[in-house]
Design a protein around this motif. Structure first.
Motif, PDB file in Angstrom:
ATOM      1  N   CYS A 294       0.648  -1.243   0.162  1.00  0.00           N
ATOM      2  CA  CYS A 294      -0.045   0.026   0.208  1.00  0.00           C
ATOM      3  C   CYS A 294       0.936   1.263  -0.116  1.00  0.00           C
TER       4      CYS A 294
ATOM      5  N   CYS B 123      -3.941   3.291   4.309  1.00  0.00           N
ATOM      6  CA  CYS B 123      -4.399   2.122   4.767  1.00  0.00           C
ATOM      7  C   CYS B 123      -3.893   2.278   6.395  1.00  0.00           C
TER       8      CYS B 123
ATOM      9  N   ALA C   5      -7.757  -0.362   3.654  1.00  0.00           N
ATOM     10  CA  ALA C   5      -6.950  -0.253   2.465  1.00  0.00           C
ATOM     11  C   ALA C   5      -7.979   0.717   1.518  1.00  0.00           C
TER      12      ALA C   5
ATOM     13  N   PHE D  64      -0.667  -2.777  -6.566  1.00  0.00           N
ATOM     14  CA  PHE D  64      -0.768  -3.354  -5.092  1.00  0.00           C
ATOM     15  C   PHE D  64      -0.498  -4.882  -5.120  1.00  0.00           C
TER      16      PHE D  64
END
Length: 148
Positions: free
Chosen positions: A34, A41, A65, A75
Protein backbone atom coordinates in the motif's frame (compact mmCIF):
# COMPACT_ATOMS: atom_id res chain seq x y z
CA UNK A 1 -12.11 -24.54 -4.59
CA UNK A 2 -9.80 -22.59 -2.26
CA UNK A 3 -8.23 -25.84 -1.08
CA UNK A 4 -7.38 -26.71 -4.68
CA UNK A 5 -5.76 -23.29 -5.22
CA UNK A 6 -3.70 -23.75 -2.06
CA UNK A 7 -2.61 -27.24 -3.08
CA UNK A 8 -1.51 -26.07 -6.55
CA UNK A 9 0.35 -23.08 -5.10
CA UNK A 10 2.15 -25.19 -2.52
CA UNK A 11 3.10 -27.81 -5.11
CA UNK A 12 4.85 -25.04 -7.07
CA UNK A 13 6.99 -24.20 -4.04
CA UNK A 14 10.05 -26.43 -4.21
CA UNK A 15 10.89 -26.51 -0.50
CA UNK A 16 7.69 -25.58 1.27
CA UNK A 17 7.06 -26.23 4.93
CA UNK A 18 4.74 -24.46 7.34
CA UNK A 19 6.43 -21.56 9.11
CA UNK A 20 5.40 -20.20 12.50
CA UNK A 21 3.14 -17.22 11.99
CA UNK A 22 4.91 -13.89 12.41
CA UNK A 23 1.93 -11.58 12.04
CA UNK A 24 4.15 -8.49 12.01
CA UNK A 25 6.11 -9.72 8.99
CA UNK A 26 2.97 -10.75 7.11
CA UNK A 27 1.22 -7.46 7.91
CA UNK A 28 4.31 -5.41 7.02
CA UNK A 29 4.51 -6.92 3.52
CA UNK A 30 0.91 -5.96 2.74
CA UNK A 31 1.29 -2.51 4.32
CA UNK A 32 4.41 -1.93 2.20
CA UNK A 33 2.45 -2.78 -0.94
CA UNK A 34 0.00 0.00 0.00
CA UNK A 35 2.75 2.44 0.94
CA UNK A 36 4.58 1.91 -2.39
CA UNK A 37 1.54 3.17 -4.27
CA UNK A 38 0.60 5.76 -1.63
CA UNK A 39 -2.71 4.14 -0.71
CA UNK A 40 -3.91 5.06 2.79
CA UNK A 41 -4.16 1.95 4.98
CA UNK A 42 -4.13 0.81 8.59
CA UNK A 43 -4.44 -2.27 10.75
CA UNK A 44 -7.75 -2.86 12.50
CA UNK A 45 -9.65 -5.74 14.07
CA UNK A 46 -8.32 -8.03 16.78
CA UNK A 47 -4.69 -7.06 16.23
CA UNK A 48 -5.42 -3.36 16.72
CA UNK A 49 -7.55 -4.15 19.79
CA UNK A 50 -4.83 -6.36 21.28
CA UNK A 51 -2.14 -3.74 20.74
CA UNK A 52 -4.38 -1.19 22.47
CA UNK A 53 -4.80 -3.40 25.55
CA UNK A 54 -7.95 -5.41 24.78
CA UNK A 55 -6.34 -8.83 24.32
CA UNK A 56 -7.99 -10.95 21.66
CA UNK A 57 -6.91 -14.07 19.82
CA UNK A 58 -5.88 -12.96 16.33
CA UNK A 59 -7.15 -15.43 13.74
CA UNK A 60 -6.22 -13.17 10.85
CA UNK A 61 -4.93 -9.71 10.01
CA UNK A 62 -7.53 -7.03 9.27
CA UNK A 63 -6.35 -4.22 7.01
CA UNK A 64 -8.33 -1.21 5.85
CA UNK A 65 -6.97 0.02 2.50
CA UNK A 66 -8.42 2.64 0.16
CA UNK A 67 -7.78 0.65 -3.00
CA UNK A 68 -9.47 1.31 -6.32
CA UNK A 69 -9.37 -0.36 -9.73
CA UNK A 70 -6.46 1.83 -10.87
CA UNK A 71 -4.21 1.09 -7.88
CA UNK A 72 -5.10 -2.60 -7.58
CA UNK A 73 -2.58 -4.05 -10.11
CA UNK A 74 0.33 -2.19 -8.49
CA UNK A 75 -0.86 -3.31 -5.04
CA UNK A 76 -1.05 -6.99 -6.02
CA UNK A 77 2.14 -7.22 -8.09
CA UNK A 78 4.64 -7.36 -5.18
CA UNK A 79 2.41 -9.82 -3.29
CA UNK A 80 2.09 -12.47 -6.01
CA UNK A 81 5.11 -14.47 -4.92
CA UNK A 82 4.24 -14.78 -1.21
CA UNK A 83 0.44 -14.71 -1.21
CA UNK A 84 -2.36 -16.71 -2.78
CA UNK A 85 -5.33 -14.76 -4.15
CA UNK A 86 -7.82 -14.66 -7.00
CA UNK A 87 -7.50 -11.47 -9.01
CA UNK A 88 -11.04 -11.62 -10.39
CA UNK A 89 -12.57 -11.92 -6.90
CA UNK A 90 -10.41 -9.06 -5.66
CA UNK A 91 -11.35 -6.82 -8.60
CA UNK A 92 -15.02 -7.50 -7.84
CA UNK A 93 -14.55 -6.72 -4.14
CA UNK A 94 -12.77 -3.45 -4.93
CA UNK A 95 -15.49 -2.46 -7.44
CA UNK A 96 -18.21 -3.24 -4.88
CA UNK A 97 -16.21 -1.64 -2.01
CA UNK A 98 -16.37 -4.78 0.16
CA UNK A 99 -13.53 -7.03 1.35
CA UNK A 100 -11.19 -9.70 0.06
CA UNK A 101 -8.60 -12.07 1.51
CA UNK A 102 -4.96 -12.82 0.82
CA UNK A 103 -3.41 -16.05 2.07
CA UNK A 104 0.27 -15.94 3.04
CA UNK A 105 1.81 -19.10 1.61
CA UNK A 106 4.60 -19.67 4.14
CA UNK A 107 2.45 -19.34 7.25
CA UNK A 108 -1.10 -19.78 5.88
CA UNK A 109 -1.98 -16.55 7.70
CA UNK A 110 -4.98 -14.77 6.20
CA UNK A 111 -5.05 -11.03 5.57
CA UNK A 112 -8.58 -9.64 5.27
CA UNK A 113 -8.54 -6.42 3.29
CA UNK A 114 -11.49 -4.13 3.89
CA UNK A 115 -12.14 -1.53 1.20
CA UNK A 116 -13.95 1.47 2.75
CA UNK A 117 -17.20 2.50 1.11
CA UNK A 118 -16.32 6.21 1.19
CA UNK A 119 -19.20 7.10 3.49
CA UNK A 120 -18.88 9.95 5.99
CA UNK A 121 -18.16 7.35 8.69
CA UNK A 122 -15.40 5.72 6.63
CA UNK A 123 -13.92 9.14 5.85
CA UNK A 124 -13.80 9.95 9.57
CA UNK A 125 -11.72 6.79 10.22
CA UNK A 126 -8.62 8.42 8.73
CA UNK A 127 -8.51 10.75 11.75
CA UNK A 128 -8.31 7.69 14.00
CA UNK A 129 -5.14 6.26 12.48
CA UNK A 130 -2.01 6.54 14.62
CA UNK A 131 1.48 5.09 14.34
CA UNK A 132 2.35 2.23 16.65
CA UNK A 133 5.86 0.85 17.10
CA UNK A 134 5.45 -2.86 17.58
CA UNK A 135 9.00 -4.02 17.05
CA UNK A 136 12.23 -2.12 16.46
CA UNK A 137 12.85 -4.26 13.35
CA UNK A 138 9.94 -2.55 11.59
CA UNK A 139 8.86 1.02 10.98
CA UNK A 140 5.76 2.00 13.00
CA UNK A 141 2.52 0.36 11.92
CA UNK A 142 -0.49 2.51 11.00
CA UNK A 143 -3.08 1.42 13.54
CA UNK A 144 -6.75 2.29 13.95
CA UNK A 145 -7.24 3.64 17.47
CA UNK A 146 -10.44 3.15 19.45
CA UNK A 147 -13.21 5.75 19.43
CA UNK A 148 -13.65 7.40 22.83
Amino acid sequence: MLAQHIQVALERQEHWYLQPIDLATVARSVLQACERIQVPCCLGGSIASSLRGMQQMAQDIDLLAELDEQTLPAFLAPLEHDFLFEKSSIRKAVRQRTSFSLLHLDSLARVDNIVPRCTAFDASLSRLVTSYELDERYPPFPLLRPVK
